[in-house]
Scaffold this motif. Structure first.
Motif, PDB file in Angstrom:
ATOM      1  N   THR A  46       0.841  -1.181   0.000  1.00 26.95           N
ATOM      2  CA  THR A  46       0.000   0.000   0.000  1.00 26.95           C
ATOM      3  C   THR A  46       0.880   1.236   0.000  1.00 26.95           C
ATOM      4  O   THR A  46       2.073   1.175  -0.268  1.00 26.95           O
ATOM      5  CB  THR A  46      -0.999  -0.077   1.192  1.00 26.95           C
ATOM      6  N   PRO A  75       1.076   2.967  -4.127  1.00 25.45           N
ATOM      7  CA  PRO A  75       2.165   2.018  -4.362  1.00 25.45           C
ATOM      8  C   PRO A  75       2.596   1.913  -5.820  1.00 25.45           C
ATOM      9  O   PRO A  75       3.754   1.619  -6.098  1.00 25.45           O
ATOM     10  CB  PRO A  75       1.615   0.682  -3.853  1.00 25.45           C
ATOM     11  N   ASN A  82     -13.077  -0.207  -2.879  1.00 23.51           N
ATOM     12  CA  ASN A  82     -13.340   0.397  -1.567  1.00 23.51           C
ATOM     13  C   ASN A  82     -13.800   1.838  -1.720  1.00 23.51           C
ATOM     14  O   ASN A  82     -13.157   2.625  -2.409  1.00 23.51           O
ATOM     15  CB  ASN A  82     -12.055   0.408  -0.717  1.00 23.51           C
ATOM     16  N   PHE A  87     -15.595   6.565   7.511  1.00 25.89           N
ATOM     17  CA  PHE A  87     -14.531   7.572   7.586  1.00 25.89           C
ATOM     18  C   PHE A  87     -13.945   7.577   9.011  1.00 25.89           C
ATOM     19  O   PHE A  87     -14.667   7.645   9.997  1.00 25.89           O
ATOM     20  CB  PHE A  87     -15.169   8.923   7.240  1.00 25.89           C
ATOM     21  N   GLU A 119      -7.246  11.864   8.838  1.00 28.41           N
ATOM     22  CA  GLU A 119      -7.064  12.764   7.703  1.00 28.41           C
ATOM     23  C   GLU A 119      -6.154  13.937   8.067  1.00 28.41           C
ATOM     24  O   GLU A 119      -6.031  14.302   9.236  1.00 28.41           O
ATOM     25  CB  GLU A 119      -8.433  13.251   7.220  1.00 28.41           C
ATOM     26  N   GLY A 148      -2.793   2.524   4.314  1.00 31.39           N
ATOM     27  CA  GLY A 148      -4.092   1.984   4.732  1.00 31.39           C
ATOM     28  C   GLY A 148      -4.355   0.603   4.185  1.00 31.39           C
ATOM     29  O   GLY A 148      -3.542   0.023   3.496  1.00 31.39           O
TER      30      GLY A 148
HETATM   31  N1  SAM Z   1      -3.299   5.067  -2.679  1.00 33.91           N
HETATM   32  C1  SAM Z   1      -3.858   3.790  -2.359  1.00 33.91           C
HETATM   33  C2  SAM Z   1      -5.358   3.821  -2.467  1.00 33.91           C
HETATM   34  O1  SAM Z   1      -5.908   4.864  -2.795  1.00 33.91           O
HETATM   35  O2  SAM Z   1      -5.965   2.787  -2.233  1.00 33.91           O
HETATM   36  C3  SAM Z   1      -3.407   3.178  -1.038  1.00 33.91           C
HETATM   37  C4  SAM Z   1      -3.305   4.081   0.135  1.00 33.91           C
HETATM   38  S1  SAM Z   1      -4.840   4.756   0.726  1.00 33.91           S
HETATM   39  C5  SAM Z   1      -4.259   5.655   2.127  1.00 33.91           C
HETATM   40  C6  SAM Z   1      -5.583   3.294   1.426  1.00 33.91           C
HETATM   41  C7  SAM Z   1      -7.051   3.367   1.743  1.00 33.91           C
HETATM   42  O3  SAM Z   1      -7.256   4.209   2.859  1.00 33.91           O
HETATM   43  C8  SAM Z   1      -7.916   3.908   0.632  1.00 33.91           C
HETATM   44  O4  SAM Z   1      -8.960   2.980   0.392  1.00 33.91           O
HETATM   45  C9  SAM Z   1      -8.479   5.170   1.204  1.00 33.91           C
HETATM   46  O5  SAM Z   1      -9.742   5.435   0.699  1.00 33.91           O
HETATM   47  C10 SAM Z   1      -8.491   4.862   2.685  1.00 33.91           C
HETATM   48  N2  SAM Z   1      -8.538   6.032   3.559  1.00 33.91           N
HETATM   49  C11 SAM Z   1      -7.749   7.111   3.519  1.00 33.91           C
HETATM   50  N3  SAM Z   1      -8.072   7.968   4.507  1.00 33.91           N
HETATM   51  C12 SAM Z   1      -9.088   7.409   5.199  1.00 33.91           C
HETATM   52  C13 SAM Z   1      -9.844   7.788   6.341  1.00 33.91           C
HETATM   53  N4  SAM Z   1      -9.626   8.937   6.969  1.00 33.91           N
HETATM   54  N5  SAM Z   1     -10.810   6.952   6.778  1.00 33.91           N
HETATM   55  C14 SAM Z   1     -11.039   5.772   6.134  1.00 33.91           C
HETATM   56  N6  SAM Z   1     -10.335   5.342   5.077  1.00 33.91           N
HETATM   57  C15 SAM Z   1      -9.375   6.154   4.601  1.00 33.91           C
END
Ligand code: SAM
Length: 334
Positions: free
Chosen positions: A67, A71, A166, A197, A201, A334
């Motif tokens: 991740t 990635p 997701n 959520f 953040e 995440g």
């Molecule tokens: N860039 C990749 C992506 O978008 O899947 C991997 C990293 S991203 C941080 C991983 C997951 O965390 C994503 O599904 C994103 O929607 C989720 N995410 C990020 N911030 C969040 C939050 N505050 N609460 C819940 N899920 C969150």
């Protein structure tokens, strides 16, 4: 190297590792990042993550999810997956690892088949709207929607299924996408999972009122078609549902309204080589510093065992004693 399996002091077996291979991201989703670039913790050579993974697999890790950050921004991810695919779980019967990827899908269309050929088993794509304008408003990327859709389809064609999509629900931004996502799950033959959520953040805008809860999702979905719950293993984070005609699956991951910490089997390695035992940890543990000082694999394993022993019992989201995590999601993985 076979070692005793990893357990924390609450008796939870740790079998699931997430490795963030970069904290850079090409999206700036409103519920995750600010509109600015922001500082980075940086990343490590793949050889360092591989060594950490090898030691941890020897201690009972069976699933590795790559991740970020994003990635797929990292060149050489396919080679890294190939190396991971050579590792064997420590149960002694030569079982291969389950190697998954979480991506925003922007660069996935061209990489899905090569990643499958390298040994990737599964992919989860983050996508928070099926409406392109809404998608642009959430990601702050005007042209990403078509790339992500093409990425999802390429992942399905490559056999990286069942492809999971997701969707983080954020009040005022995309709760009206719940029903369209149900249709999307059926039309595209993907498993759509709604995620509550969490306060991870950069913009610190979380409050209980911003969370679209599991009960609300179920109520909205039932207006569209009736759902039947699918039995699941206690370690699964998502509650799973099938539509009444058997076509399409949705899931709900509800860490806020229905926490699952009691069954948590995860630890994380950040892109700069720190172990985190909980998304909401207020400190992390510098595994890479141990490597830099010349620790042997046995010493790394001892360090890891000591860290896992201290894994938090649960998160405290929404409670008066809640202390924000020491990193935001993009810098954890995440
Ligand atoms: N860039 C990749 C992506 O978008 O899947 C991997 C990293 S991203 C941080 C991983 C997951 O965390 C994503 O599904 C994103 O929607 C989720 N995410 C990020 N911030 C969040 C939050 N505050 N609460 C819940 N899920 C969150």
């Amino acid at each position: 190297m076979l070692m005793a399996a990893l357990h924390d002091k609450f008796g939870r077996a740790i079998s699931d590792l997430r490795i963030s291979i970069t904290d850079r991201c090409n999206y700036k989703c409103v519920y995750c990042r600010t509109a600015n670039e922001g500082a980075l913790y940086g990343d490590l050579p793949f050889a360092d993550y591989l060594r950490m993974a090898r030691v941890l697999v020897g201690m009972g890790i069976r699933k590795i999810r790559l991740t970020g950050g994003e990635p797929l921004l990292r060149k050489g991810v396919g080679e890294f997956v190939k190396e991971l695919a050579r590792l064997r779980t420590s149960n002694g019967d030569g079982t291969a690892l389950d190697i998954a990827l979480t991506t925003n899908g922007h660069l996935l269309a061209d990489l899905a088949q090569p990643l499958k050929d390298s040994g990737l088993t599964r992919v989860t794509v983050s996508m928070d709207a099926v409406d392109p304008d809404r998608f642009a408003r959430i990601t702050r990327v005007p042209t990403g929607f078509d790339n992500v859709l093409a990425g999802i389809r390429a992942a399905r064609r490559a056999g990286l299924g069942p492809v999971k999509v997701n969707c983080v629900l954020l009040r005022g931004f995309n709760e009206d996408q719940i029903i369209p996502f149900g249709m999307f799950a059926r039309e595209e033959d993907v498993v759509v999972r709604f995620i509550e959520f969490m306060p991870l953040e950069e913009d610190r805008m979380w409050s209980p009122a911003t969370v679209v809860t599991m009960d609300e999702v179920l109520a909205r979905k039932a207006e569209y078609r009736s759902l039947t719950e699918i039995p699941r293993a206690s370690s699964e984070t998502a509650r799973r549902y099938r539509f009444d005609d058997g076509i399409g699956e949705i899931g709900i991951i509800a860490p806020v309204s229905h926490p699952f910490c009691g069954h948590c089997s995860r630890i994380r390695i950040t892109s700069d080589g720190k172990i985190r035992t909980c998304l909401f940890s207020v400190w992390d543990h510098d595994l890479h510093a141990q490597m830099r000082r010349g620790a042997s694999d046995e010493e790394l394993a001892e360090f890891i065992r000591g860290v896992v022993e201290k894994k938090e019992e649960r998160h405290h989201i929404g409670e008066p004693d809640f202390v924000p995590a020491s990193r935001t999601m993009v810098h954890i993985g995440g």
